[in-house]
Design a protein around this motif. Structure first.
Motif, short mmCIF file in Angstrom:
data_model
loop_
_atom_site.label_atom_id
_atom_site.label_comp_id
_atom_site.label_asym_id
_atom_site.label_seq_id
_atom_site.Cartn_x
_atom_site.Cartn_y
_atom_site.Cartn_z
N GLU A 1 39.82 39.02 39.31
CA GLU A 1 40.58 37.90 38.51
C GLU A 1 39.92 37.64 37.23
N LYS A 2 38.72 37.68 36.98
CA LYS A 2 37.97 37.38 35.75
C LYS A 2 38.44 38.01 34.40
N ASP A 3 38.82 39.43 34.85
CA ASP A 3 39.20 40.25 33.92
C ASP A 3 40.89 40.27 33.70
N ILE A 4 41.56 39.46 34.37
CA ILE A 4 43.11 39.37 34.28
C ILE A 4 43.65 38.19 33.37
N VAL A 5 44.50 38.55 32.63
CA VAL A 5 45.14 37.70 31.72
C VAL A 5 46.61 37.53 32.03
N ILE A 6 47.23 36.38 32.18
CA ILE A 6 48.78 36.21 32.42
C ILE A 6 49.31 35.82 31.16
#
Ligand SMILES: [Mg+2]
Length: 260
Positions: free
Chosen positions: A199-204
Motif C-alpha cells: 500500500e505505501k508504494d501505491i498512488v491513486i
C-alpha cells in the motif's frame, strides 16, 4: 515526499486520463514520465460495461500504447473473487461483450444460480430486470461490480450501476452484499496480489471523491485528486473525503516535485 519514489500508479480513466473518447491534455506525457522512471502503472476503472480488452482498445485508439497488464477493471476483481469461491452458476446483468467474457468463466443460470452479479449493463431491458427481481426474492447472494451512480460522458452523465442499485432497492429492499470496485477492500487486495505491491508504494490519481480518493482512506496509499472531471474545488471543500495532493489536471503532476 517525491512521487518518483513510489512504485505503482493507479490511474482513473474517465475524468482523469480521458473524457469520452478524448485523451486529456498532459496524460500522454505523464505516462511517458512514469515509463522513464521505471514506475509501474495501470488504469483502474470501475466501468464494467467493457472487458479489459475493450478498455485497452478504447485507450489505445486515443493514441496510448498500453497492454492488458496496464488495465484493471472492477469486473476482473469480481470474477477473481467469485472463482476463488468455487462458484459456477451465475445470473448476471451484462451487455453482450461482458456476457461473452463472463461465459468464459461461469455458466449463465436464470433458474437456480448460486449468485447474482450486476455489471454496467448498457443493454439493460425490462425483462432482464424482472428476472433479476424474481431471483432477489430468493436468498441468493447479490454482488455488483461497482457502485458508481453515474458515468460521465462528453454530453451528460448517464446512469451507472449505483443507479441500478437504487432502483433494485426500491423494488426489493435488497442492497448488494458485495461491491468490488474502487474503493472496496477487494479492489485493493486484488491490486496488491496481482502486481505484488504494498500500500505505501501505491498512488491513486482520480477525479471522483467517493471512489478514487476514498480508496486511499484509512491505509498507506497516496491519493491525488484531479479537478479535470466531476469534482470541483467547492465540492472538495464541502466533502469529508480528503486527498493527499490536489491538482488541476494530470498535466500538473510532477514526479520530481517535493509534496507534503
Ligand atoms: Mg473518474
Amino acid at each position: 515526499m517525491k512521487l518518483k519514489n513510489k512504485k505503482f500508479f493507479l490511474l482513473d480513466k474517465d475524468g482523469t486520463l480521458s473524457l469520452g473518447n478524448k485523451i486529456l491534455d498532459g496524460a500522454k506525457d505523464f505516462i511517458k514520465s512514469l515509463r522513464k522512471n521505471n514506475i509501474k502503472f495501470a488504469v483502474a476503472t470501475n466501468n464494467s460495461s467493457k472487458t479489459a480488452k475493450g478498455h485497452l482498445k478504447s485507450l489505445n485508439s486515443m493514441g496510448l500504447d498500453f497492454t492488458l497488464e496496464n488495465i484493471i477493471v472492477s469486473l476482473d476483481v469480481a470474477i477473481n473473487y467469485i472463482k476463488a469461491q468455487g462458484i459456477k452458476r451465475i445470473f448476471w446483468l451484462a451487455n453482450s461483450e461482458v456476457s461473452n467474457y463472463l461465459s468464459d468463466f461461469f455458466i449463465f443460470d436464470k433458474d437456480k444460480p448460486e449468485l447474482i452479479l450486476v455489471t454496467f449493463d448498457t443493454e439493460l431491458n425490462y425483462s432482464k430486470l424482472v428476472d433479476l427481481v424474481n431471483l432477489l426474492h430468493k436468498d441468493i447472494p447479490y454482488y455488483v461490480t461497482h457502485s458508481d451512480i453515474v458515468c460521465p460522458t462528453e454530453k451528460y452523465d448517464i446512469p451507472d450501476v449505483g443507479s441500478f442499485i437504487k432502483m433494485i432497492e426500491m423494488t426489493t429492499s435488497r442492497k448488494p452484499d458485495i461491491s468490488f470496485g474502487k474503493p472496496s477492500k477487494y479492489y485493493i487486495e486484488y491490486i496488491k496480489t496481482r502486481f505484488n505491491v504494498e500500500e505505501k508504494d501505491i498512488v491513486i490519481i482520480g477525479d471522483r471523491l467517493y471512489t478514487d480518493i476514498k480508496l486511499a482512506e484509512g491505509n498507506d496509499i497516496t491519493s491525488i485528486l484531479v479537478l479535470s472531471g466531476e469534482t470541483t474545488m467547492e465540492m472538495y471543500n464541502e466533502s469529508n473525503i480528503k486527498a493527499d495532493i490536489i491538482v488541476e489536471s494530470i498535466k500538473k503532476i510532477k514526479l520530481n516535485e517535493g509534496y507534503q
